[in-house]
Structures are given as structure tokens and as C-alpha cells.
Design an enzyme around this catalytic site. Structure first.
Site, PDB file in Angstrom:
ATOM      1  N   GLU A  63      -3.068   6.954   7.835  1.00  0.00           N
ATOM      2  CA  GLU A  63      -3.654   8.015   7.037  1.00  0.00           C
ATOM      3  C   GLU A  63      -4.875   8.589   7.749  1.00  0.00           C
ATOM      4  O   GLU A  63      -5.441   7.976   8.660  1.00  0.00           O
ATOM      5  CB  GLU A  63      -4.037   7.514   5.643  1.00  0.00           C
ATOM      6  CG  GLU A  63      -5.004   6.371   5.613  1.00  0.00           C
ATOM      7  CD  GLU A  63      -5.171   5.775   4.218  1.00  0.00           C
ATOM      8  OE1 GLU A  63      -4.212   5.844   3.423  1.00  0.00           O
ATOM      9  OE2 GLU A  63      -6.254   5.244   3.930  1.00  0.00           O
ATOM     10  N   HIS A  98     -14.511  -3.110   8.602  1.00  0.00           N
ATOM     11  CA  HIS A  98     -13.808  -2.853   7.337  1.00  0.00           C
ATOM     12  C   HIS A  98     -14.000  -3.977   6.326  1.00  0.00           C
ATOM     13  O   HIS A  98     -13.269  -4.057   5.344  1.00  0.00           O
ATOM     14  CB  HIS A  98     -12.312  -2.622   7.576  1.00  0.00           C
ATOM     15  CG  HIS A  98     -12.032  -1.554   8.578  1.00  0.00           C
ATOM     16  ND1 HIS A  98     -12.305  -0.223   8.348  1.00  0.00           N
ATOM     17  CD2 HIS A  98     -11.519  -1.619   9.837  1.00  0.00           C
ATOM     18  CE1 HIS A  98     -11.959   0.481   9.406  1.00  0.00           C
ATOM     19  NE2 HIS A  98     -11.487  -0.332  10.318  1.00  0.00           N
ATOM     20  N   ARG A 146      -6.540  -8.614  -8.551  1.00  0.00           N
ATOM     21  CA  ARG A 146      -7.229  -9.906  -8.676  1.00  0.00           C
ATOM     22  C   ARG A 146      -8.697  -9.633  -8.976  1.00  0.00           C
ATOM     23  O   ARG A 146      -9.132  -8.473  -8.987  1.00  0.00           O
ATOM     24  CB  ARG A 146      -7.111 -10.701  -7.376  1.00  0.00           C
ATOM     25  CG  ARG A 146      -7.592  -9.912  -6.150  1.00  0.00           C
ATOM     26  CD  ARG A 146      -7.607 -10.712  -4.886  1.00  0.00           C
ATOM     27  NE  ARG A 146      -7.781  -9.900  -3.699  1.00  0.00           N
ATOM     28  CZ  ARG A 146      -8.917  -9.413  -3.256  1.00  0.00           C
ATOM     29  NH1 ARG A 146     -10.023  -9.621  -3.944  1.00  0.00           N
ATOM     30  NH2 ARG A 146      -8.983  -8.693  -2.151  1.00  0.00           N
ATOM     31  N   LYS A 149       0.830  -1.207   0.000  1.00  0.00           N
ATOM     32  CA  LYS A 149       0.000   0.000   0.000  1.00  0.00           C
ATOM     33  C   LYS A 149       0.863   1.254   0.000  1.00  0.00           C
ATOM     34  O   LYS A 149       0.547   2.258  -0.631  1.00  0.00           O
ATOM     35  CB  LYS A 149      -0.938  -0.013   1.203  1.00  0.00           C
ATOM     36  CG  LYS A 149      -2.074  -1.033   1.108  1.00  0.00           C
ATOM     37  CD  LYS A 149      -2.984  -0.923   2.315  1.00  0.00           C
ATOM     38  CE  LYS A 149      -4.235  -1.808   2.148  1.00  0.00           C
ATOM     39  NZ  LYS A 149      -3.913  -3.228   2.078  1.00  0.00           N
TER      40      LYS A 149
END
Length: 680
Positions: A200, A235, A292, A116
Site C-alpha cells: 500500500e 514500526h 485482542r 489484512k
């Protein structure tokens, strides 16, 4: 086209890939663990090979074993599905080295997007907007906390190598940072073998919008519009839909073009998803790219009339994309609900057990143009399990993906609500009732969407337990009486014997009995008892419950399906009996009534005696208390990992930890006492 492929996965995605391969005339090879010997994906493939024990790290994550099976069976390519090895660049390289085609993107693209942190740096250079945060390599806890303080709370910690909601924590204030960081890193190393994290800014009321992209080896790349995946818990996505509600065409084009630019920046080939987080004002930021096929790909297939697995196979074989960007029209609206073996009333704790009964709505598995006039089928079910299969602790507890299509969102919503009411499962807890409340709730129905929708509407989505209505108890009583009659007839030598027919006939007056039911304990709420009076009379019964009375008549019975008349109302439902539990499905609801048989041996209930127990089989990953420690109610004592999630065992009251019974790394069974605890 390929003659034979190996599917390096299990469950519904393995069955989904096999369906397209069969339609194209491609032979398939399944691999399976010892726990999956009788699994559906083993049955639907042309060949199947055992690759190891139940644990994924000894079977489905063993790339060398899978490549060896592919070579031994003559497979030309390997489809990784999603999860497991699907985003493992080393595995993609190993396939190529063995002379096999990896049906996915190049390893270089996976490496570029697999981190990431690296991906965000790459997007920054490509002028894709990013959420403020820290994406560097420095991982010192003090430094990371300082970055969190700089960004401003709330802050989101994410495993750099992560996905599927694993290794993510929202931190509301600075003093909570280090504990959340430690937990995040534990989960990241366990799930991905890499504990690096990024931090973040956590946006309030954001939407999760993702763009399906597809690229071929000739340099063509298109986007197949967007999916809204905002409805999440922990999440992890719960509902997905396409297209995203209230999406202006110009924003759709901007996000699509940004997604294509991201894919081209890493030389992408195959199916991929570029995920964005979007503010309510329409601004959007790059989050990550999943290299994917996504779990929610069916909603894109439904609105575009495409078979994305077929596209994967054709592109991997070297063919160009079947369609250009100007061909990508949106037709109708599609919604997907993930049906899981889990208990929403217990914090979505996964449920383990056997699917003893599974009734599904009329639906198709994957099939293009299966509806009227060439439209998609109104209801589609992608599933990797059948009635009689077990949901084990070793893998994801998904039962099925329920996908509906409508000419517009209103019709799709109505079809989803109806289909959920017709999905009936007995044997373990599911989230079906929760999904139905979610779909029918005003927030989702009005497209008031953001990633906090479930938490924001907790009062309506998790209502206080209510008493079962007389109608539900009436169905339970009818099913019980019918079963008694059937059993009596089966053993009666003379079927004209009134004492053998269990009709409730009495010489002097009507027969009255009391049936005792209770809400099943698995609901996670305090048990409620019901004393239902039943008086037999010609043609039916008279019921009374806490002063409420009504006559009841059985109108029709077809197996588990029942039609009754209760008072002046006619009602239809179904009753599935599982031991002494009566599962009543009526009015779109599911009631579990435990029958207290007065003739059965009551037995002694085993109690934990102050010992806090494991909620399911799993592994101890942290022990936060010590022998002799005084703790307060709610203090975390032990953290377990089970079903790819962490579960915290907390003190039920103020008290003393008398003994620690397991240590970090120990595997524990369902119900095993973890520590001895004395209430103060």
C-alpha cells in the site's frame, strides 16, 4: 463469574490479568516454559504448570498442551493475553470444543480480521476509507513489484497475517522492491507461518491513531476513545498516549463510529482495537484491527477509569457491557513508555542479561482510583520482571511499561520525565535515557507527531557522545573511596589503626592519588579515559580533572544514595557498583564508569581476529556472501534473526570473505564468529 481461569501467556500481561482476577476473587493458573521457571508471573498466580522448553513454539504456542493443563486444573476459561495464541482462531475453536471459554472474540471475527487483505476488502464494502494499495492473493514477485510501481513510491509492504511491526518494509524505489520483498516474506513466515504480503501507499508524516472498541454478546458495542501511537521505531510503538493531542471532537466521533461499524461488521465480541493512519489534514484510513487487548491499553484505562481486563472477563462470562457510549467521558491525559532491554545507540539491538539492580519510581501496579480524590495514580508500572530476573533471548525484551496520568498533557509530560529519571537499571543496556530525551524533546512536547518523529529528530535523540562531567566522576570517586574504607574496616583488627581505616592519612602532607575511569564500552561509542586526581584532606577531598578543580565533601550517604558538595554546588545522586563498573545516576542521567584498578590483573583481551561475530544468540536466516567473494564496506553478508527481529551483519571494510562458518538455519551463540574476513 468464573471461579478459575488459565492465563496462556507470560510476562507483564500475565501479571496484569492475574491482578484483576485476584481483585475479583478468581483463581488463576499460570503456564510456563523451562526458561520461565522462576518468573514473576509464575509467582503471582495461584497455580503454575510447566508446559515445555524455552522456545515458544514448544511451549507458549502449543495450544493442545495449554488446553490440557486448563482441563486438568479445573479452569473454566483461558485468557490469551496478547501475542502468542491471542489471535489464533484455531486455538479459540479448540477451546470451545474442549468446553472452555476463550476470553476473546469469536474465531469467525479473528479470521475475518486476521488477514489484512481480507479485512481491507471487508472495510471497503463497509465504506471505511482505505489507503490506496493491493490487498489480493496474487504473490508473484513480478506482479507485486508491478503493483508497487502502480501505487507509486514510497510503498509499504506488510505481512498479511502480521502485527507488532513484524514483516514490514518501506521501499523507496522500484529497484529495491525484490530484496525488500524477500526479507519481508522471510520474517513473515518465521513470525506467523504465512508469507503472504500486501502493498500500500506509504504516507509521509502520517499519525497512527487507534480506537479502543468493546462489544458484548447482546449486540452492544462502544468505543473508549482513541490512543495516539505515532512515536515508533521499526514500526514498533515506543510512546503511546490518550487522548490523542489536537483531536477535534467531531473527528474523534467520526473515527469512533467507524471503529464500531468495523467491529459490528464482523460480529465482534470483547476487546479490540481498530487502527487508523491519519494525515496531518485530519483525513484517516483504516489499517487493521487487532482482535485482542493491546499492549498500550493502560492509557485508555487511566483516562476512562475502567478496568479493561475486568470487562473482558465479564463479557466472556456473558454479562453486558458495564457502560454505555454516553458514559465514556475523558478524564485527564495519560502517557505510556515501553522500557526495553535494548541499546538505542546500537540500532536498538536487544540486550540480554540479568537485572542486577532495578530501582523504580514510587508507583502502583494496576489499581483503580489509586490517586488523590479518586483520580488515577500519578505513576503506574506494569512489569513482568523483578530485580534479579534475567532478560533471555527467547522472548520480547520488555522490562516494564511506565504509565503516568496528569490532569492535562503538560502535567503528564512532567510526571513522565520525573519518573524516567527515577527508573534506574543496572545489568544490561536499556532505552531509558533515550525515552527521556524523546519525552523532553520539543517535537513530542509540542505534539508535532507522526510516525517519522524519531528519524526526523535523530540529531537530538541520538546526540554525539559527550565527556562525563566532573560531577559524575565525583560520585564515582566517593563511592569507590567509601567502599575501600568499608572493606578496610572489615578486615582491620584494630579500627583505631590509621593504616586500616583507609582515610588517606599521611604523616607528612596530604595523600594524593589518581583514579582511572573510562566510559563503559557498552555505550557503543569510542571509549574515553579519565584521570581524576584526588587529594585527601580533613573533611573531604580536592579533585582535579584536565585542569578543572573543585573541593568535594560527602554530606550524606544512605546505601546507594549520596549527597555531596562539589565546589559551591550541592548534588544528589546514586551509585550502583556492578563489578568494576560504577553506575552513576545524577541529574536525570545515567553514566557508566569502568574503574581501572591498578592492582587488578589486566589479562589479555580476546580479539575476533577478523572474524565477524554474532551480536546476540540467534538463528542464521540468510547467507548473502560466499567463500572467496570480494566485498565492499557495508555489503550485507549474513542476516540473523534474534529477539523476533532481523539483524544484518555487514562488511566492516573492503575485503575478502575467507570462510563461511554457519549456514541458514544454524543456531549461533552470542559472540560466535559467523565468517572469516580479511580486510583488503
Amino acid at each position: 463469574m468464573f471461579n478459575k481461569i488459565l492465563i496462556a501467556n507470560r510476562g507483564e500481561i500475565a501479571c496484569r490479568v492475574a491482578a484483576t482476577a485476584r481483585r475479583l476473587g478468581i483463581k488463576t493458573v499460570a503456564v510456563y516454559s523451562e526458561a520461565d521457571a522462576g518468573a514473576k508471573h509464575v509467582a503471582v498466580c495461584d497455580e503454575a504448570v510447566l508446559i515445555g522448553p524455552a522456545a515458544a513454539k514448544e511451549s507458549y504456542l502449543c495450544g493442545d498442551k495449554i488446553i490440557a493443563v486448563a482441563l486438568a486444573t479445573g479452569a473454566e476459561a483461558i485468557h490469551p493475553g496478547y501475542g502468542f495464541l491471542s489471535e489464533n482462531a484455531d486455538f479459540a475453536d479448540a477451546c470451545k470444543a474442549a468446553g472452555l471459554v476463550f476470553i476473546g472474540p469469536p474465531a469467525s471475527s479473528m479470521r475475518a480480521m486476521g488477514s489484512k487483505s481480507a479485512a481491507k476488502s471487508l472495510m471497503e464494502h463497509a465504506d471505511v476509507p482505505l489507503v490506496p494499495g493491493y490487498h489480493g492473493d496474487e504473490q508473484d514477485p513480478e506482479f507485486l513489484q508491478a503493483q508497487g510501481d502502480r501505487i507509486g513510491y514510497p510503498v509499504l509492504l506488510k505481512a498479511s497475517a502480521g502485527g507488532g511491526g513484524k514483516g514490514m518494509r518501506v521501499i523507496e524505489k522500484s529497484e529495491d522492491f525484490k530484496a525488500a520483498l524477500a526479507s519481508c516474506k522471510r520474517e513473515a513466515i518465521s513470525s506467523f507461518g504465512d508469507d503472504k504480503v500486501l502493498a500500500e501507499k506509504y504516507l509521509t508524516r502520517p499519525r497512527h491513531i487507534e480506537i479502543q472498541v468493546f462489544a458484548d454478546s447482546q449486540g452492544n458495542c462502544v468505543y473508549l476513545h482513541e490512543r495516539d501511537c505515532s512515536v515508533q521505531r521499526r514500526h514498533q510503538k515506543v510512546l503511546e498516549e490518550a487522548p490523542a493531542p489536537n483531536m477535534p471532537p467531531e473527528r474523534r466521533a467520526a473515527m469512533g463510529q467507524a471503529a464500531v461499524a468495523a467491529a459490528k461488521a464482523v460480529g465482534y465480541v470483547g476487546a479490540g482495537t481498530v487502527e487508523f493512519i491519519a494525515n496531518q489534514d485530519g483525513s484517516f484510513y483504516f489499517m487493521e484491527m487487532n482482535t485482542r487487548l493491546q499492549v498500550e491499553h493502560p492509557v485508555t484505562e487511566m483516562i476512562t477509569g475502567t478496568d479493561l481486563v475486568e470487562w473482558q472477563l465479564r463479557v466472556a462470562f456473558g454479562e453486558p457491557l458495564p457502560m454505555a457510549q454516553h458514559d465514556m467521558a475523558i478524564h485527564g491525559h495519560s502517557i505510556e513508555a515501553r522500557i526495553y532491554a535494548e541499546n538505542p545507540e546500537k540500532g536498538f539491538l536487544p540486550s540480554i542479561g540479568t537485572l542486577r539492580h532495578m530501582d523504580t519510581p514510587d508507583a502502583v501496579s494496576f489499581e483503580l482510583g489509586a490517586g488523590a480524590n479518586g483520580d488515577p495514580a500519578p505513576v503506574r508500572i506494569d512489569s513482568g520482571v523483578r530485580e534479579g530476573d534475567a532478560i533471555s533471548p527467547f522472548y520480547d525484551p520488555m522490562i516494564a511499561k511506565l504509565i503516568v496520568w496528569g490532569a492535562d498533557r503538560t502535567q503528564a509530560l512532567a510526571r513522565m520525565s520525573t519518573a524516567l529519571a527515577e527508573f534506574r537499571i543496572v545489568g544490561l543496556a536499556t532505552n531509558i535515557a533515550f525515552l527521556k530525551r524523546l519525552v523532553e524533546g520539543s517535537a513530542f512536547a509540542q505534539a508535532d507527531l507522526d510516525t517519522g518523529l524519531i528519524e526526523r529528530n535523530g540529531d537530538t535523540l541520538f546526540p554525539a557522545p559527550a565527556a562525563a562531567p566532573l560531577g559524575a566522576l565525583a560520585f564515582g570517586a566517593v563511592a569507590l573511596i567509601a567502599a575501600e574504607k568499608q572493606a578496610a574496616v572489615a578486615v582491620s583488627a584494630n579500627r583505631d589503626d590509621p593504616f586500616g581505616n583507609a582515610l588517606g592519612w599521611r604523616l607528612n602532607g596530604n595523600y594524593r592519588r589518581q583514579l582511572s575511569f573510562a566510559d563503559d564500552y557498552t555505550a557503543g561509542t569510542e571509549q574515553k579515559d579519565y584521570k581524576l586526581g584526588v587529594t585527601y584532606h580533613t573533611g573531604g577531598w580536592h579533585l582535579d580533572l584536565d585542569g578543572v578543580e573543585a573541593d568535594m565533601e560527602l554530606l550524606a550517604r544512605d546505601g546507594a544514595e549520596l549527597s555531596i558538595k562539589l565546589g559551591a554546588a550541592s548534588m544528589h545522586g546514586a551509585v550502583r557498583r556492578d563489578g568494576e563498573n560504577f553506575h552513576v545516576f545524577t541529574g536525570g542521567r545515567h553514566f557508566v564508569l569502568a574503574y581501572n584498578d591498578p592492582m587488578a590483573h589486566a589479562g589479555e583481551l580476546e580479539t575476533a581476529g577478523g572474524r565477524l561475530t554474532a551480536p546476540m544468540p540467534g538463528k542464521v536466516v540468510a547467507v548473502l556472501a560466499s567463500k572467496g567473494q570480494q566485498v565492499k564496506k557495508g555489503d550485507p553478508l549474513v542476516i540473523m534473526e534474534a529477539m523476533k527481529m532481523e539483524h544484518t551483519i555487514a562488511a566492516p571494510a573492503d575485503g575478502l570473505v575467507e570462510e563461511i562458518l554457519y549456514q541458514v538455519g544454524d543456531q549461533v551463540a552470542d559472540g560466535a564468529p559467523l565468517l572469516a574476513f580479511a580486510v583488503e
